[in-house]
Design a protein around this motif. Structure first.
Motif, mmCIF file in Angstrom:
data_model
loop_
_atom_site.group_PDB
_atom_site.id
_atom_site.type_symbol
_atom_site.label_atom_id
_atom_site.label_comp_id
_atom_site.label_asym_id
_atom_site.label_seq_id
_atom_site.Cartn_x
_atom_site.Cartn_y
_atom_site.Cartn_z
ATOM 1 N N ILE A 10 0.839 -1.202 0.000
ATOM 2 C CA ILE A 10 0.000 0.000 0.000
ATOM 3 C C ILE A 10 0.871 1.248 0.000
ATOM 4 C CG2 ILE A 10 -1.647 1.337 1.377
ATOM 5 C CD1 ILE A 10 -2.866 -1.352 2.248
ATOM 6 N N ALA A 11 1.932 1.242 0.804
ATOM 7 C CA ALA A 11 2.847 2.386 0.832
ATOM 8 C C ALA A 11 3.520 2.577 -0.518
ATOM 9 C CB ALA A 11 3.888 2.193 1.923
ATOM 10 N N ALA A 12 3.866 1.487 -1.186
ATOM 11 C CA ALA A 12 4.491 1.581 -2.507
ATOM 12 C C ALA A 12 3.525 2.173 -3.524
ATOM 13 C CB ALA A 12 4.968 0.212 -2.959
ATOM 14 N N TYR A 13 2.258 1.769 -3.466
ATOM 15 C CA TYR A 13 1.255 2.324 -4.385
ATOM 16 C C TYR A 13 1.065 3.820 -4.141
ATOM 17 C CZ TYR A 13 -0.143 -2.449 -5.653
ATOM 18 O OH TYR A 13 -0.167 -3.737 -6.105
ATOM 19 N N ILE A 14 1.003 4.209 -2.895
ATOM 20 C CA ILE A 14 0.838 5.631 -2.572
ATOM 21 C C ILE A 14 2.034 6.430 -3.058
ATOM 22 C CG2 ILE A 14 0.690 7.280 -0.659
ATOM 23 C CD1 ILE A 14 -0.982 5.160 0.821
ATOM 24 N N THR A 15 3.235 5.898 -2.848
ATOM 25 C CA THR A 15 4.452 6.578 -3.312
ATOM 26 C C THR A 15 4.452 6.706 -4.828
ATOM 27 O OG1 THR A 15 5.642 5.664 -1.434
ATOM 28 C CG2 THR A 15 6.962 6.510 -3.258
ATOM 29 N N GLU A 16 4.028 5.661 -5.516
ATOM 30 C CA GLU A 16 3.971 5.697 -6.978
ATOM 31 C C GLU A 16 2.992 6.758 -7.461
ATOM 32 O OE1 GLU A 16 3.147 2.607 -10.683
ATOM 33 O OE2 GLU A 16 3.295 1.862 -8.617
ATOM 34 N N ILE A 17 1.861 6.895 -6.802
ATOM 35 C CA ILE A 17 0.873 7.913 -7.172
ATOM 36 C C ILE A 17 1.447 9.312 -6.956
ATOM 37 C CG2 ILE A 17 -1.349 8.914 -6.503
ATOM 38 C CD1 ILE A 17 -2.272 6.004 -5.972
ATOM 39 N N ILE A 18 2.154 9.504 -5.844
ATOM 40 C CA ILE A 18 2.737 10.822 -5.558
ATOM 41 C C ILE A 18 3.792 11.180 -6.590
ATOM 42 C CG2 ILE A 18 4.165 12.089 -3.899
ATOM 43 C CD1 ILE A 18 2.633 10.576 -1.684
ATOM 44 N N VAL A 19 4.649 10.233 -6.938
ATOM 45 C CA VAL A 19 5.705 10.495 -7.928
ATOM 46 C C VAL A 19 5.088 10.786 -9.294
ATOM 47 C CG1 VAL A 19 7.631 9.447 -9.175
ATOM 48 C CG2 VAL A 19 7.476 9.212 -6.705
ATOM 49 N N ALA A 20 4.083 10.023 -9.680
ATOM 50 C CA ALA A 20 3.426 10.258 -10.968
ATOM 51 C C ALA A 20 2.755 11.624 -10.985
ATOM 52 C CB ALA A 20 2.414 9.158 -11.243
ATOM 53 N N GLY A 21 2.128 11.991 -9.880
ATOM 54 C CA GLY A 21 1.481 13.303 -9.806
ATOM 55 C C GLY A 21 2.472 14.438 -9.915
ATOM 56 N N SER A 22 3.611 14.314 -9.245
ATOM 57 C CA SER A 22 4.609 15.387 -9.324
ATOM 58 C C SER A 22 5.213 15.472 -10.715
ATOM 59 C CB SER A 22 5.702 15.179 -8.275
ATOM 60 O OG SER A 22 6.431 14.006 -8.548
ATOM 61 N N THR A 23 5.352 14.334 -11.385
ATOM 62 C CA THR A 23 5.863 14.342 -12.762
ATOM 63 C C THR A 23 4.882 15.048 -13.684
ATOM 64 O OG1 THR A 23 6.997 12.258 -12.354
ATOM 65 C CG2 THR A 23 6.677 12.890 -14.646
#
Length: 54
Positions: A10-23
């Protein structure tokens, strides 16, 4: 152990969403019209300083 792995996923999915959003935000800023504006200092025309100050 099962709950720990689920939490890590779950933490990995949240981190992936944050990185994609910042990109996406960086790309929008890069290609938007707001980023193409020149700084205020570059808009000032100094002209010929020698002739303006006699």
């Amino acid at each position: 152990m099962k709950h720990l792995m689920k939490g890590i996923r779950i933490a990995a999915y949240i981190t992936e969403i944050i990185v994609a959003g910042s990109t996406i935000v960086e790309l929008v800023e890069k290609y938007s019209s707001r980023s193409k504006r020149k700084p205020a200092a570059s808009k000032v025309d100094t002209g010929n300083v020698a002739t303006e100050n006699p």
